[in-house]
Design an enzyme around this catalytic site. Structure first.
Site, PDB file in Angstrom:
ATOM      1  N   ASP A   1       1.571  -5.356   2.488  1.00  0.00           N
ATOM      2  CA  ASP A   1       2.208  -4.346   1.649  1.00  0.00           C
ATOM      3  C   ASP A   1       3.647  -4.189   2.146  1.00  0.00           C
ATOM      4  O   ASP A   1       3.877  -3.705   3.259  1.00  0.00           O
ATOM      5  CB  ASP A   1       1.444  -3.017   1.769  1.00  0.00           C
TER       6      ASP A   1
ATOM      7  N   ALA B 260       6.768  -2.384   1.200  1.00  0.00           N
ATOM      8  CA  ALA B 260       7.360  -1.364   0.326  1.00  0.00           C
ATOM      9  C   ALA B 260       8.744  -0.921   0.796  1.00  0.00           C
ATOM     10  O   ALA B 260       9.432  -0.195   0.084  1.00  0.00           O
ATOM     11  CB  ALA B 260       6.430  -0.149   0.238  1.00  0.00           C
TER      12      ALA B 260
ATOM     13  N   LYS C 196      12.175   1.698  -3.178  1.00  0.00           N
ATOM     14  CA  LYS C 196      13.009   2.253  -2.113  1.00  0.00           C
ATOM     15  C   LYS C 196      14.296   1.447  -1.934  1.00  0.00           C
ATOM     16  O   LYS C 196      15.383   2.001  -1.897  1.00  0.00           O
ATOM     17  CB  LYS C 196      12.231   2.292  -0.791  1.00  0.00           C
TER      18      LYS C 196
ATOM     19  N   TRP D  79      -1.369   4.289   4.490  1.00  0.00           N
ATOM     20  CA  TRP D  79      -0.954   5.089   3.332  1.00  0.00           C
ATOM     21  C   TRP D  79      -2.233   5.571   2.628  1.00  0.00           C
ATOM     22  O   TRP D  79      -3.086   4.742   2.296  1.00  0.00           O
ATOM     23  CB  TRP D  79      -0.113   4.207   2.409  1.00  0.00           C
TER      24      TRP D  79
HETATM   25  C1  LMR Z   1       5.019   8.000   0.302  1.00  0.00           C
HETATM   26  O1  LMR Z   1       4.137   7.546   1.047  1.00  0.00           O
HETATM   27  O2  LMR Z   1       5.516   9.119   0.446  1.00  0.00           O
HETATM   28  C2  LMR Z   1       5.542   7.136  -0.792  1.00  0.00           C
HETATM   29  O3  LMR Z   1       5.002   5.881  -0.742  1.00  0.00           O
HETATM   30  C3  LMR Z   1       5.414   7.760  -2.107  1.00  0.00           C
HETATM   31  C4  LMR Z   1       4.006   7.808  -2.613  1.00  0.00           C
HETATM   32  O4  LMR Z   1       3.781   7.350  -3.735  1.00  0.00           O
HETATM   33  O5  LMR Z   1       3.121   8.321  -1.900  1.00  0.00           O
END
Ligand code: LMR
Length: 393
Positions: A208, A210, A243, A127
């Protein structure tokens, strides 16, 4: 003073949200930011969340401050959901945080306080905000190979080869489930191998989590995290309720830190200290919704069944997309879409192909060709499949 400020690079995912909104085409399709949408394109408030909010509205008599580390009932309920039978209360410290990003940020700061020289190892890719925050905090980070661009699965051999270089006290960031951005996940035996490597090297895992409940189910999605928590002497877990409870804007998350029982109180005090330095008390409304749901049998089971509907809906869309692409292309090269789990899959397209999808077909995905499966519906799957092949992916 302020004229000394320099422009900041735009967050690519959030920038895409703005671009999509500004696009006047009626048939545009948003597969960018990780938000669940139902068949009508709406991100609904879950039934149990509405019911919990109603109860809170009726019963809440004060808005005075909560605990600095969050309400103990929330911390207990959410860590219970994450860790299940792996929960060891005598080793567990936790704080409520503003969303999963808040938990990640507090985890990084805790690492920086405890071990300023530690290297944080992140999957390649990860991410983008992981590395953005690490860089902003001036911390050292290194990528480890993770995704095989050919198979679109995990290159586990390469991952383990790179992680063989970790040192005692380094931190290895792992995605608990539903890897963002690839959708390619570790199997449970692979988690066990990673745990053994961490044991051997003395590196500390930061998980992590999420998307618990978005992959293979609430329990299955926590299995890797639980294995890590029960095997390693120390572990950090940053979890989000955005989520799985659909309460994105309420900013509800938790950072859990597992350490030796004798160390637990000091760890807890440091987590609370970090909350105080950064924002004092964590947001409460979302945490209270989650607590109300998790501690009430009726609400909990209704929430679980709605979460299951969402999860199965995403799996069905994955299957449909893989089938459409197989039928249209006459090849199985998109079969990985049905194997991936969670909201995201990385298609393996070039930036030019992603740009053509946007310009010529009004289909928005992140530049690395991450697409949000939950942004699709039965009617848009064939449109996407045709566009994928039209741009030569
Ligand atoms: C994403 O990766 O789209 C989500 O986790 C939202 C974000 O905050 O980037």
């Amino acid at each position: 003073m302020l004229n000394a400020l320099k422009p900041q690079p735009a967050d690519k995912i959030l920038q895409l949200m703005g671009q999509f909104r500004a696009d006047p085409r009626a048939d545009k399709i948003d597969l960018g930011v990780g938000v669940y949408k139902d068949a009508t394109g709406l991100t609904p408030v879950m039934r149990a969340v509405k019911a919990a909010e109603h109860r809170l509205w009726e019963s809440q008599t004060t808005k005075t401050y909560t605990g600095l580390a969050g309400e103990p009932e929330f911390n207990a309920a959410i860590t219970g959901m994450i860790l299940g039978p792996a929960l060891a209360a005598d080793r567990l410290a936790s704080v409520a945080t503003p969303g999963g990003t808040g938990a990640i940020r507090q985890a990084f700061e805790l690492i920086r306080m405890a071990a300023p020289g530690a290297t944080v190892w992140v999957s390649d890719p990860t991410w983008p905000n992981h590395t953005a925050i690490l860089t902003y905090l001036g911390m050292t980070w290194r990528p480890y190979r993770y995704f095989d661009g050919e198979t679109r699965g995990v290159d586990f051999g390469a991952m383990m080869a790179d992680l063989a270089g970790v040192k005692a006290g380094d931190v290895v960031l792992l995605h608990g489930c539903c890897h963002n951005p690839t959708g390619a996940n570790l199997t449970l035996p692979e988690w066990a191998e990673v745990a053994a490597l961490l044991e051997r090297t003395g590196a500390v895992p930061l998980v992590d989590l999420a998307y618990q409940g978005f992959g293979d189910g609430l329990e299955a999605d926590a299995a890797g995290t639980r294995l890590i928590a029960s095997r390693l002497p120390e572990a950090l877990i940053a979890a989000s309720c955005s989520k799985n409870f659909g309460i994105y804007r309420e900013r509800t998350g938790v950072l859990a830190a597992l350490s030796a029982p004798a160390q637990r109180n000091v760890t807890q005090a440091n987590l609370a200290f970090l909350n105080r330095q950064n924002y004092s008390f964590p947001p409460d409304h979302g945490a209270r919704i989650v607590t109300t749901i998790l501690t009430d049998e009726g609400l909990r089971s209704d929430w679980r069944s709605e979460l299951e509907e969402i999860r199965k809906g995403m799996l069905a869309l994955r299957g449909q997309l893989a089938r459409e692409l197989r039928d249209l292309s006459g090849s199985d090269r998109f079969g990985f879409l049905a194997q991936h789990r969670g909201m995201f899959s990385r298609l393996g397209a070039t930036p030019e192909q992603v740009e053509r999808l946007r310009a010529e077909h009004g289909i928005y995905m992140v530049g690395d060709s991450r697409l949000n499966i939950a942004g699709l519906n039965r009617a848009t799957v064939p449109v996407l499949a045709r566009a994928i092949l039209a741009v030569g992916i």
